[in-house]
Write a protein that holds these residues in place. Structure first.
Motif, mmCIF file in Angstrom:
data_model
loop_
_atom_site.group_PDB
_atom_site.id
_atom_site.type_symbol
_atom_site.label_atom_id
_atom_site.label_comp_id
_atom_site.label_asym_id
_atom_site.label_seq_id
_atom_site.Cartn_x
_atom_site.Cartn_y
_atom_site.Cartn_z
ATOM 1 N N GLY A 192 0.798 -1.220 0.000
ATOM 2 C CA GLY A 192 0.000 0.000 0.000
ATOM 3 C C GLY A 192 0.826 1.263 0.000
ATOM 4 N N ASP B 57 0.943 1.546 10.649
ATOM 5 C CA ASP B 57 -0.024 2.614 10.918
ATOM 6 C C ASP B 57 -1.399 2.127 10.504
ATOM 7 O OD1 ASP B 57 -0.272 2.984 8.123
ATOM 8 O OD2 ASP B 57 1.007 4.752 8.097
ATOM 9 N N ASP B 58 -2.408 2.943 10.724
ATOM 10 C CA ASP B 58 -3.786 2.532 10.460
ATOM 11 C C ASP B 58 -4.020 2.203 8.986
ATOM 12 O OD1 ASP B 58 -6.343 2.089 11.790
ATOM 13 O OD2 ASP B 58 -7.073 3.702 10.488
ATOM 14 N N GLU B 59 -3.401 2.964 8.095
ATOM 15 C CA GLU B 59 -3.553 2.688 6.661
ATOM 16 C C GLU B 59 -2.968 1.331 6.301
ATOM 17 O OE1 GLU B 59 -2.099 5.722 4.018
ATOM 18 O OE2 GLU B 59 -2.896 7.308 5.295
ATOM 19 N N ARG C 290 -10.738 -2.658 14.996
ATOM 20 C CA ARG C 290 -9.797 -1.631 15.454
ATOM 21 C C ARG C 290 -9.676 -1.600 16.981
ATOM 22 N NH1 ARG C 290 -8.304 0.826 10.891
ATOM 23 N NH2 ARG C 290 -9.791 0.953 9.186
ATOM 24 N N HIS D 93 3.744 1.613 1.340
ATOM 25 C CA HIS D 93 4.644 1.628 2.496
ATOM 26 C C HIS D 93 5.748 0.598 2.280
ATOM 27 C CE1 HIS D 93 1.797 3.718 5.265
ATOM 28 N NE2 HIS D 93 0.898 3.150 4.478
ATOM 29 N N ALA E 72 -5.192 -1.594 7.246
ATOM 30 C CA ALA E 72 -6.242 -1.879 6.264
ATOM 31 C C ALA E 72 -5.697 -2.702 5.097
ATOM 32 C CB ALA E 72 -6.866 -0.582 5.762
ATOM 33 N N VAL E 73 -4.489 -2.399 4.658
ATOM 34 C CA VAL E 73 -3.850 -3.148 3.569
ATOM 35 C C VAL E 73 -3.571 -4.583 4.013
ATOM 36 C CG1 VAL E 73 -1.784 -3.322 2.111
ATOM 37 C CG2 VAL E 73 -2.850 -1.090 2.510
#
Length: 104
Positions: free
Chosen positions: A7, A26-28, A46, A9, A31-32
């Motif tokens: 994603g 991290d939060d993003e 979460r 990263h 999700a990936v």
């Protein structure tokens, strides 16, 4: 350790794909990672991830399924619903933490 891009990263992972540096999470990215194992994160997911990350920061090890249930307030049966089949392994993976001790 291998480096991979998820994603957008760049992250360090082990041979099983678990992050080796929890600080890269991290939060993003969560999700990936969830999407990679067929999950779409909800607020309930979460809540568990937040507990796991906080607990890891305090104890230096990934929580077991029972400790995650007790600490997050999400019953074990719901952890199996949220993270089907191997919940402890999947929770750790999405939380960017090492696989729990004793997890296959």
């Amino acid at each position: 350790m291998p480096v991979t891009t998820l994603g957008g990263h760049q992250v360090h992972v082990n041979e099983e794909g678990f992050l080796t540096d929890p600080a890269e999470w991290d939060d993003e990215l969560a999700a990936v990672l969830a999407q990679q194992i067929g999950l779409e994160l909800t607020d309930e997911h979460r809540t568990v991830l937040t507990f796991l990350r906080d607990d890891f920061a305090q104890r230096g090890e990934t929580a077991t399924l029972r400790r995650a249930a007790a600490g997050s307030g999400v019953p074990v049966k719901d952890l199996f619903r949220l993270f089907p089949q191997k919940p402890a392994k999947k929770m750790a993976y999405v939380a960017g933490l090492p696989k729990p001790v004793g997890c296959v």
